[in-house]
Design a protein around this motif. Structure first.
Motif, short mmCIF file in Angstrom:
data_model
loop_
_atom_site.label_atom_id
_atom_site.label_comp_id
_atom_site.label_asym_id
_atom_site.label_seq_id
_atom_site.Cartn_x
_atom_site.Cartn_y
_atom_site.Cartn_z
N GLY A 143 -0.96 12.97 3.56
CA GLY A 143 -0.21 12.75 4.79
C GLY A 143 1.22 12.32 4.55
N ILE A 144 1.67 11.45 5.41
CA ILE A 144 3.06 11.04 5.49
C ILE A 144 3.18 9.59 5.01
N ALA A 145 4.34 9.24 4.46
CA ALA A 145 4.49 7.89 3.94
C ALA A 145 5.94 7.42 4.01
N LEU A 146 6.10 6.11 4.07
CA LEU A 146 7.37 5.44 3.85
C LEU A 146 7.08 4.37 2.81
N TYR A 147 7.55 4.62 1.58
CA TYR A 147 7.21 3.76 0.46
C TYR A 147 8.48 3.13 -0.10
N LEU A 148 8.50 1.80 -0.10
CA LEU A 148 9.66 1.06 -0.64
C LEU A 148 9.33 0.44 -1.99
N ASP A 149 8.22 -0.29 -2.05
CA ASP A 149 7.71 -0.84 -3.30
C ASP A 149 6.27 -1.24 -3.05
N SER A 150 5.63 -1.85 -4.03
CA SER A 150 4.20 -2.16 -3.90
C SER A 150 3.89 -3.12 -2.76
N GLU A 151 4.89 -3.86 -2.31
CA GLU A 151 4.67 -4.86 -1.26
C GLU A 151 4.98 -4.35 0.14
N ARG A 152 5.68 -3.19 0.23
CA ARG A 152 6.18 -2.72 1.53
C ARG A 152 6.04 -1.20 1.62
N TRP A 153 5.12 -0.76 2.45
CA TRP A 153 4.98 0.67 2.68
C TRP A 153 4.06 0.93 3.86
N LEU A 154 4.09 2.16 4.35
CA LEU A 154 3.15 2.59 5.38
C LEU A 154 2.77 4.04 5.12
N LYS A 155 1.63 4.44 5.63
CA LYS A 155 1.18 5.82 5.47
C LYS A 155 0.33 6.22 6.67
#
Length: 203
Positions: free
Chosen positions: A77-89
């Protein structure tokens, strides 16, 4: 604006991939996932994510995902990944052949949550991620025209530049192929709220 996938960057590479201007094919590695702590207590942070970078605070990103899942928890699917502490999918996750789980995971300050609904197995879905400053909306569509809200969330501690795009992974001993096409970046399609006014002390 159509996105040239060749300009996107990997955060971890998949087992196999092919990236052309209009299409991304991903073959997942076994035991790859994104999850932090909550309920299961483990921390998995090794799924491949292919992303664009932007400083825009209002936008919508749309993609069509097709997947040939094989085993429980295979997902794409889709994701917004910044680092291991901050992301969504937002994704479809294979369960048992009778159902798939259409859901979203939001990870803030190192803790994940998961909202989902059971659906009949499908092998194609459109996803849209929209941003309005620090708030985000994840939607899905079966035809690329009529989108349905999956999740609204707030992301804490955002940097000036964020990264967003696509992901696929296989948490168990599995490997499958996902194909992403029709990627587009547009003005924000998640319109401003025009209902109940905020409380004065919350503005």
């Amino acid at each position: 604006m159509k996105i040239d996938a060749r300009k996107m960057e990997w955060t971890r590479t998949p087992a196999q991939s092919q990236v052309t201007e209009n299409c991304v094919t991903v073959v997942t590695r076994p035991h790859t996932d994104l999850w932090q702590r909550t309920y299961y207590h483990f921390r998995n942070d090794n799924a491949p994510v292919l992303q664009l970078r932007t400083r825009e605070t209002y936008f919508s990103y749309t993609v069509r995902a097709q997947f040939d899942y094989k085993r429980r928890f295979d997902q794409a699917g889709i994701a917004l990944y910044l680092d291991s502490e901050r992301w969504l999918k937002g994704s479809i996750e294979f369960e048992d052949g009778r159902i798939c789980r259409l859901g979203a995971v939001v990870t803030n300050r190192g803790y994940s949550d998961w909202s989902s609904t059971d659906i009949a197995p499908v092998r194609e879905m459109w996803f849209r991620l929209s941003r309005r400053e620090e708030d985000f909306c994840i939607e899905n569509s079966q035809d690329g025209v009529n989108f349905h809200q999956m999740r609204i969330c707030h992301m804490f501690d955002l940097p000036p530049e964020v990264s967003f795009g696509i992901y696929a992974c296989s948490p168990e001993d599995s490997s499958f192929t996902a194909v992403f096409t029709d990627m587009e970046l547009t003005e924000c399609k998640w319109l401003a709220h025009d209902g109940q006014a905020p409380d004065e002390d919350c503005e």
